[in-house]
Design a protein around this motif. Structure first.
Motif, PDB file in Angstrom:
ATOM      1  N   ARG A 157      29.017 -24.649 -53.913  1.00 39.26           N
ATOM      2  CA  ARG A 157      27.848 -24.740 -53.254  1.00 39.26           C
ATOM      3  C   ARG A 157      27.122 -23.449 -53.264  1.00 39.26           C
ATOM      4  NH1 ARG A 157      25.337 -28.694 -49.984  1.00 39.26           N
ATOM      5  NH2 ARG A 157      23.276 -27.979 -49.199  1.00 39.26           N
ATOM      6  N   THR A 168      29.721 -34.707 -56.822  1.00 41.16           N
ATOM      7  CA  THR A 168      29.581 -33.825 -55.680  1.00 41.16           C
ATOM      8  C   THR A 168      27.922 -34.075 -55.202  1.00 41.16           C
ATOM      9  OG1 THR A 168      31.170 -32.047 -56.518  1.00 41.16           O
ATOM     10  CG2 THR A 168      29.380 -31.334 -55.070  1.00 41.16           C
ATOM     11  N   THR A 207      31.903 -24.011 -42.321  1.00 37.54           N
ATOM     12  CA  THR A 207      31.445 -24.364 -43.533  1.00 37.54           C
ATOM     13  C   THR A 207      30.770 -23.086 -43.865  1.00 37.54           C
ATOM     14  OG1 THR A 207      29.105 -25.097 -42.590  1.00 37.54           O
ATOM     15  CG2 THR A 207      31.038 -26.911 -43.108  1.00 37.54           C
ATOM     16  N   GLY A 244      26.614 -35.473 -51.617  1.00 38.07           N
ATOM     17  CA  GLY A 244      25.567 -34.465 -51.199  1.00 38.07           C
ATOM     18  C   GLY A 244      24.491 -35.387 -50.502  1.00 38.07           C
ATOM     19  N   GLU A 269      31.233 -34.628 -44.318  1.00 38.39           N
ATOM     20  CA  GLU A 269      31.376 -35.869 -44.065  1.00 38.39           C
ATOM     21  C   GLU A 269      32.216 -36.552 -42.870  1.00 38.39           C
ATOM     22  OE1 GLU A 269      32.507 -39.902 -46.674  1.00 38.39           O
ATOM     23  OE2 GLU A 269      33.227 -37.941 -47.313  1.00 38.39           O
ATOM     24  N   ASP A 301      36.556 -25.889 -44.932  1.00 34.85           N
ATOM     25  CA  ASP A 301      36.610 -25.524 -46.184  1.00 34.85           C
ATOM     26  C   ASP A 301      37.842 -24.614 -46.389  1.00 34.85           C
ATOM     27  OD1 ASP A 301      34.908 -25.216 -48.954  1.00 34.85           O
ATOM     28  OD2 ASP A 301      36.185 -23.463 -48.626  1.00 34.85           O
ATOM     29  N   SER A 355      32.987 -24.780 -50.784  1.00 38.41           N
ATOM     30  CA  SER A 355      31.825 -23.856 -50.365  1.00 38.41           C
ATOM     31  C   SER A 355      31.337 -23.033 -51.494  1.00 38.41           C
ATOM     32  CB  SER A 355      31.939 -23.076 -49.205  1.00 38.41           C
ATOM     33  OG  SER A 355      33.283 -22.302 -49.321  1.00 38.41           O
ATOM     34  N   LEU A 389      25.656 -37.413 -47.928  1.00 40.33           N
ATOM     35  CA  LEU A 389      25.703 -36.786 -46.343  1.00 40.33           C
ATOM     36  C   LEU A 389      24.214 -36.381 -45.918  1.00 40.33           C
ATOM     37  CD1 LEU A 389      28.413 -34.122 -47.554  1.00 40.33           C
ATOM     38  CD2 LEU A 389      28.544 -35.988 -45.887  1.00 40.33           C
ATOM     39  N   GLN A 393      34.391 -28.297 -48.506  1.00 38.69           N
ATOM     40  CA  GLN A 393      33.438 -28.276 -47.800  1.00 38.69           C
ATOM     41  C   GLN A 393      32.671 -29.472 -47.335  1.00 38.69           C
ATOM     42  OE1 GLN A 393      30.756 -24.721 -46.674  1.00 38.69           O
ATOM     43  NE2 GLN A 393      29.087 -25.835 -48.070  1.00 38.69           N
ATOM     44  N   GLU A 394      32.176 -30.384 -48.434  1.00 37.85           N
ATOM     45  CA  GLU A 394      31.766 -31.551 -48.415  1.00 37.85           C
ATOM     46  C   GLU A 394      32.348 -32.653 -47.712  1.00 37.85           C
ATOM     47  OE1 GLU A 394      28.501 -31.557 -48.999  1.00 37.85           O
ATOM     48  OE2 GLU A 394      28.488 -29.920 -50.000  1.00 37.85           O
ATOM     49  N   LYS A 449      34.350 -29.593 -54.688  1.00 36.97           N
ATOM     50  CA  LYS A 449      33.416 -29.801 -53.721  1.00 36.97           C
ATOM     51  C   LYS A 449      33.295 -28.684 -52.572  1.00 36.97           C
ATOM     52  CE  LYS A 449      35.085 -33.828 -52.944  1.00 36.97           C
ATOM     53  NZ  LYS A 449      35.202 -35.188 -52.371  1.00 36.97           N
TER      54      LYS A 449
END
Length: 320
Positions: free
Chosen positions: A175, A13, A92, A17, A80, A45, A172, A20, A75-76, A170
């Motif tokens: 995060r 992850t 997101t 990040g 991307e 997400d 939200s 991104l 989310q990631e 990965k």
């Protein structure tokens, strides 16, 4: 149901990040893209599936220009695709970073951010668990691995080790916990893992007495109750306190009103992130979510709309 070990995926992850944040470096200020392909769907997400699916259904009933599909992922992964011009719209719980904005503007794009709602991050436990109050401080101790057994937080508990499960490694929710609960420190504990979907978190907690699930609150509302005060009966939603000691008087569940008045401490903003070079269907849908009809859908789903006034009335309930 496959459960991933968190200490094995957190590195992935973090690496993603960094990728991104840098994005794809532009060549001579230009980049190739297929507008129509990217405009045919949005990414989001997966924790926002219940609310966005309803928004999309109503939007496409009212607007006939072009079909828009949804792709629910982490989310990631959503970010991307947005940074690679594979889609023009992502939902997101974070805004563009400064590096992402610089990258997109260097490629002659005009990224826009549209906040649409506030969501509560819900902590859920098995129905047989008598311990249903938790402080933000103790939640952080669990996530950091400082405490590993229920009795370290609840002395009378006989449940053994915590079994913490997220919706996606990965997502939200991960995060938010890293950024807002742990102050940027990674989640790193053998007691913490992830499945792949929000519905699987509910199933996992329902079948594991020592489990704690972390999930977006829009997955919890019972649609049969239009007052949005009934959550799924298969699990128990914990009450969360900002203070050092949780009591029934200072702890709250992620009900709409407690998001509104700030009593519930685990609140996040849902954003529509746009990078569309034209004003097409993706832009139309993003703005619809912010307009009165879109905001009404959010309100009826139990989340807190960005726009709109709430009328609050005190009601006396009699037990007679």
């Amino acid at each position: 149901m496959k459960r991933f070990s968190f200490d094995k995926i957190i590195g992935l992850t973090l690496i993603l990040g960094l990728f991104l944040a840098c994005g794809n470096k532009p060549k001579n200020g230009q980049t190739a893209y297929d507008y129509e392909a990217a405009a045919s769907f949005f990414t989001a997400d997966e924790s926002f599936f219940p609310i966005l699916d309803e928004e999309l259904d109503v939007y496409q009933t009212l607007h006939a220009q072009g079909e828009l599909k949804a792709e629910y992922t982490s989310q990631e992964d959503a970010m991307e695709k947005l940074m690679k011009n594979e889609t023009w719209l992502a939902f997101t719980t974070r805004d563009f970073t400064e590096k992402e904005l610089q990258n997109l503007k260097a490629r002659k794009f005009l990224p826009r951010t549209i906040p649409i709602a506030y969501d509560g991050l819900a902590i859920i436990v098995n129905n047989s668990n008598p311990d249903t109050l938790i402080t933000v401080k103790d939640f952080a101790r669990i996530l950091s691995g400082e405490v590993k057994e229920w009795k370290e937080v609840y002395p009378n508990s006989k449940l053994g080790e915590f079994d913490v499960v997220f919706d996606n490694p990965k997502s939200s929710t991960v995060r938010y916990c890293v950024d807002s609960i742990l102050g940027g420190k990674p989640i790193n504990s053998a007691n913490i893992g992830a499945v792949m979907k929000s519905a699987e978190v509910v199933d996992y907690v329902e079948n594991h007495k020592n489990a704690i699930g972390i999930i977006g609150s829009n997955w919890l509302n019972d649609k049969r109750d239009t007052t949005n005060v009934t959550f799924k009966k298969e699990i128990t939603v914990m009450k969360v306190s900002k203070l050092d000691s949780a009591t029934v008087y200072n702890s709250w569940r992620p009900y709409q009103f407690y998001l509104y008045n700030g009593n519930y401490p685990l609140i996040r903003t849902i954003y529509a992130l746009l990078n569309e070079p034209r004003s097409g269907v993706p832009s139309g849908f993003a703005h619809f979510c912010r307009l009165p009809k879109g905001q009404l859908i959010i309100f009826k789903a139990g989340l807190l709309p960005i726009q709109g006034n709430m009328n609050v009335r005190e009601v006396m309930v009699s037990s007679e």
